[in-house]
Design a protein around this motif. Sequence first.
Motif, PDB file in Angstrom:
ATOM      1  N   GLU A   1       9.030   6.469  -4.895  1.00 30.20           N
ATOM      2  CA  GLU A   1       8.284   5.295  -5.351  1.00 30.20           C
ATOM      3  C   GLU A   1       9.213   4.083  -5.451  1.00 30.20           C
ATOM      4  O   GLU A   1       8.851   2.965  -5.053  1.00 30.20           O
TER       5      GLU A   1
ATOM      6  N   ALA B   1       1.647   2.158  -3.498  1.00 27.32           N
ATOM      7  CA  ALA B   1       0.534   2.856  -4.147  1.00 27.32           C
ATOM      8  C   ALA B   1       0.472   4.320  -3.709  1.00 27.32           C
ATOM      9  O   ALA B   1       0.208   5.217  -4.521  1.00 27.32           O
ATOM     10  N   VAL B   2       0.739   4.561  -2.420  1.00 24.79           N
ATOM     11  CA  VAL B   2       0.742   5.944  -1.916  1.00 24.79           C
ATOM     12  C   VAL B   2       1.857   6.751  -2.574  1.00 24.79           C
ATOM     13  O   VAL B   2       1.654   7.895  -3.004  1.00 24.79           O
TER      14      VAL B   2
ATOM     15  N   GLN C   1       0.824  -1.198   0.000  1.00 30.02           N
ATOM     16  CA  GLN C   1       0.000   0.000   0.000  1.00 30.02           C
ATOM     17  C   GLN C   1       0.864   1.256   0.000  1.00 30.02           C
ATOM     18  O   GLN C   1       0.497   2.281  -0.596  1.00 30.02           O
TER      19      GLN C   1
ATOM     20  N   GLN D   1       1.513  17.400 -11.259  1.00 31.97           N
ATOM     21  CA  GLN D   1       0.545  18.479 -11.456  1.00 31.97           C
ATOM     22  C   GLN D   1       1.219  19.857 -11.467  1.00 31.97           C
ATOM     23  O   GLN D   1       0.684  20.822 -12.013  1.00 31.97           O
TER      24      GLN D   1
ATOM     25  N   ALA E   1       3.281   6.172  -5.471  1.00 29.84           N
ATOM     26  CA  ALA E   1       2.971   6.369  -6.894  1.00 29.84           C
ATOM     27  C   ALA E   1       1.977   7.512  -7.077  1.00 29.84           C
ATOM     28  O   ALA E   1       2.110   8.331  -7.998  1.00 29.84           O
ATOM     29  N   GLN E   2       0.988   7.581  -6.185  1.00 31.22           N
ATOM     30  CA  GLN E   2       0.012   8.665  -6.275  1.00 31.22           C
ATOM     31  C   GLN E   2       0.644  10.012  -5.946  1.00 31.22           C
ATOM     32  O   GLN E   2       0.299  11.038  -6.540  1.00 31.22           O
ATOM     33  N   GLN E   3       1.625  10.003  -5.014  1.00 26.49           N
ATOM     34  CA  GLN E   3       2.323  11.232  -4.680  1.00 26.49           C
ATOM     35  C   GLN E   3       3.102  11.752  -5.884  1.00 26.49           C
ATOM     36  O   GLN E   3       3.177  12.970  -6.115  1.00 26.49           O
ATOM     37  N   THR E   4       3.665  10.835  -6.674  1.00 32.99           N
ATOM     38  CA  THR E   4       4.362  11.244  -7.896  1.00 32.99           C
ATOM     39  C   THR E   4       3.408  11.928  -8.864  1.00 32.99           C
ATOM     40  O   THR E   4       3.751  12.930  -9.503  1.00 32.99           O
ATOM     41  N   GLU E   5       2.192  11.374  -8.973  1.00 36.10           N
ATOM     42  CA  GLU E   5       1.190  11.997  -9.844  1.00 36.10           C
ATOM     43  C   GLU E   5       0.827  13.402  -9.360  1.00 36.10           C
ATOM     44  O   GLU E   5       0.576  14.305 -10.165  1.00 36.10           O
ATOM     45  N   VAL E   6       0.823  13.576  -8.031  1.00 33.23           N
ATOM     46  CA  VAL E   6       0.542  14.907  -7.472  1.00 33.23           C
ATOM     47  C   VAL E   6       1.652  15.872  -7.853  1.00 33.23           C
ATOM     48  O   VAL E   6       1.401  17.023  -8.244  1.00 33.23           O
TER      49      VAL E   6
END
Length: 438
Positions: free
Chosen positions: A129, A53-54, A50, A64, A56-61
């Motif tokens: 990540e 996944a956190v 998990q 931005q 990876a999502q932080q990279t997407e943030v």
Amino acid sequence: MRPIKYVLSLVLVLFFKFGFSQEIVSKKYTIDEIVQLALDNNQKLKVSKQSVAVAAQQTEVYKQFQLPDISFNAKAMYLGDVVLLDTDFSKVTTVDMPHFGNTFSLQAQQLIYKGNAINNTVKIGSLQEQLANLNVENDVIGVKFLVISNYLNLYKLYNQKQVFVENIKLAQKRIDNVTSFYKQGMVTRNEIIRGDLLLASLNQAIVTIDNNIAILNTQLAIALGLPENEQIIPDDEILKLDTALQDYGTYKEEVITNHPLIKTIDLQKELAQTSLDITKSDKLPILAGFAAYNMQRPLTNSFPIQDLYNNNWQVGVSLTYNIESLYKTSKKESLDKLKIEQISEVKTLTQQNLQVATKAAYLKYNEAISQKDTYLESKRLAEENYRITEKKYLNQLALITEILDASNSKLEAELQYINSEISIIYSYYNLLKTTGNL
């Protein structure tokens, strides 16, 4: 009334019997099966995955930040009449105004240059990540070794129990012989008591082993995601495992380059270097492009005031430079450089510790192989000694203390040999875990 009481009593008995007891279900598992169950169901690994996944999502943030900032604003208002005052604040006149006003604005801004700070921020997300994935890899090794070691300990306990069971049979046989001698007046009551004490000690050892099996089985079942009432039976095929190893030099070189801990430290150093690059970018100017559109009603900068919309737009670039960065950023750079140096020293220390651990694990593996041969010979001698002593005792040529000593020596030698077989397999997996190859 009696039938009712009888029915209620029966219901209560059945309730307590089936409601508060769980039937023990035995199932045999191979070592590969328990490892796979751990990878699928272990709660620690679920938490680690998990974290990936956190990250990876932080990279997407962070990505931005590469996109333009766009905002829209709308206002509606009531405008009161304008009161004109003289310099002494006395009223001159009142100017009528359109009482309804509103504004609309649309603004956009895109960062063009900031010393590659945005890309480095995204890189930090990517490195974090990768660190999360390495943590999972390291946790997988830890969980694998945990369940394997518990599995081997469980196998060892079952083997120990079997050894004690066989020795209990021999002890009972001796007691029967001693009792027969006692009835014939050939020995004293004291020899029967000695035999009973040894038998009681062996039976108590069985109770202790059963409790240890139950405790270890519960721990292993939870780690594998199995019901607590499932009794895990190790497979005898584990003894056929090929535990051949490569030479020590191969493991020595591999552990200082490919171990997950070393890879983690390398990523941490790269992360610290990227943070230093971001800090350096604070000394650079910020160049951005912008565009804006505004529409406002009424026109308050004309006289008389008109109830019309004022539309305007602009496009341009802005250049910003924080002068404070000239005397503030240098301290941050020094801090980042110290962190990089510290990580380098941590890597050296970790490599040294891994080399020591690898050497110890390799020696312990060879020691376990050597001990097996020694304990096999000890077992053979102890069994032979017991047979000779037993014959002498049956022919009244040896004391009860001698046969009890021979029995204890036989029991200890059998336990040592059983444990030595498992120790080889344990040492094999311990070396794989130490070198990061499990």
